[in-house]
Design an enzyme around this catalytic site. Structure first.
Site, PDB file in Angstrom:
ATOM      1  N   GLU A 115      17.694   1.669 -25.710  1.00  0.00           N
ATOM      2  CA  GLU A 115      18.899   0.877 -25.974  1.00  0.00           C
ATOM      3  C   GLU A 115      18.654  -0.305 -26.898  1.00  0.00           C
ATOM      4  O   GLU A 115      19.567  -0.782 -27.565  1.00  0.00           O
ATOM      5  CB  GLU A 115      19.534   0.406 -24.675  1.00  0.00           C
ATOM      6  CG  GLU A 115      18.699  -0.584 -23.891  1.00  0.00           C
ATOM      7  CD  GLU A 115      19.348  -1.004 -22.583  1.00  0.00           C
ATOM      8  OE1 GLU A 115      19.171  -2.169 -22.198  1.00  0.00           O
ATOM      9  OE2 GLU A 115      20.029  -0.173 -21.965  1.00  0.00           O
ATOM     10  N   ARG A 128     -14.440 -12.844 -21.169  1.00  0.00           N
ATOM     11  CA  ARG A 128     -13.716 -11.948 -22.075  1.00  0.00           C
ATOM     12  C   ARG A 128     -12.273 -11.877 -21.605  1.00  0.00           C
ATOM     13  O   ARG A 128     -12.020 -11.631 -20.421  1.00  0.00           O
ATOM     14  CB  ARG A 128     -14.310 -10.535 -22.065  1.00  0.00           C
ATOM     15  CG  ARG A 128     -15.772 -10.457 -22.425  1.00  0.00           C
ATOM     16  CD  ARG A 128     -15.969 -10.637 -23.922  1.00  0.00           C
ATOM     17  NE  ARG A 128     -17.361 -10.460 -24.282  1.00  0.00           N
ATOM     18  CZ  ARG A 128     -18.168 -11.456 -24.656  1.00  0.00           C
ATOM     19  NH1 ARG A 128     -17.721 -12.698 -24.682  1.00  0.00           N
ATOM     20  NH2 ARG A 128     -19.408 -11.225 -24.971  1.00  0.00           N
ATOM     21  N   GLU A 151      16.339  -0.240 -29.480  1.00  0.00           N
ATOM     22  CA  GLU A 151      15.673   0.202 -30.706  1.00  0.00           C
ATOM     23  C   GLU A 151      16.662   0.350 -31.849  1.00  0.00           C
ATOM     24  O   GLU A 151      17.765   0.863 -31.677  1.00  0.00           O
ATOM     25  CB  GLU A 151      14.978   1.561 -30.495  1.00  0.00           C
ATOM     26  CG  GLU A 151      13.685   1.472 -29.743  1.00  0.00           C
ATOM     27  CD  GLU A 151      12.987   2.809 -29.608  1.00  0.00           C
ATOM     28  OE1 GLU A 151      11.768   2.841 -29.839  1.00  0.00           O
ATOM     29  OE2 GLU A 151      13.635   3.807 -29.272  1.00  0.00           O
TER      30      GLU A 151
END
Length: 187
Positions: free
Chosen positions: A136, A35, A138
């Site tokens: 900074e 997995r 975004e």
């Protein structure tokens, strides 16, 4: 018949700033299997409802989806930060609002087939406007919609983000129950 897998071995494949990837060897009903698991610190999602009944949302580009998405304010936990603290911080950073009343709605696994990420959803009200504090990197537009319009946008498929769909629909259900005086576990 359900079979609970047991981890026999776990190997770190990648360690990043936001997530890690590991490969687990597990027992399965007919032997062993592998997995690949994304480790993520989790986060908080906020359905913020203004006094006028509008829900506060953010619009931003999401690279993984390759498009601009309309979402509820949300963000990842910093270290072992309390989820409620994460919710308040992210609401303020992304929208400028603080909430006088913020309460837990539910928690959800985003995609339990491959990640352990858990999001805690909150309903915020009695909002006080203020200044945003974007990261900074975004670029976010803040938008507000009547809650019923946001629900219609979920049902029409216009809102594609799962955490946002869940948050909007649950916020609507809670608010409708409370307006009708119906007892609910959210009071």
């Amino acid at each position: 018949m359900v079979y609970e897998e047991k981890t026999l071995k776990s190997e770190k494949i990648y360690e990043g700033h936001i997530l890690n990837l590991r490969k687990d060897t597990v027992t399965v009903i007919n032997g062993e299997s592998e997995r690949e698991i994304v480790e993520h610190n989790g986060g908080a999602v906020i359905a913020a409802i203004k006094d006028d009944g509008k829900i506060v949302m953010v619009r931003q580009y999401r690279k993984a989806a390759g498009r601009i998405m309309l979402e509820l304010p949300a963000g990842k936990r910093d270290g072992r930060e309390d989820y409620l603290e994460t919710a308040g911080r992210e609401l303020r950073e992304e929208t400028g609002y603080t909430a006088e009343n913020i309460r837990f709605i539910t928690r959800m696994y985003t995609s339990p087939g491959y990640t352990e990420e858990v999001l805690y959803l909150y309903l915020a009200s009695d909002l006080v406007p203020g200044d945003t504090d974007f990261d900074e990197n975004e670029a976010i537009d803040i938008e507000e919609y009547p809650l019923d319009e946001a629900v219609a946008m979920v049902l029409s498929g216009e809102i594609e983000d799962g955490k946002t769909q869940t948050g909007i629909l649950m916020a609507k259900a809670i608010i409708d129950r409370e307006k009708s005086g119906e007892n609910s576990r959210w009071k």
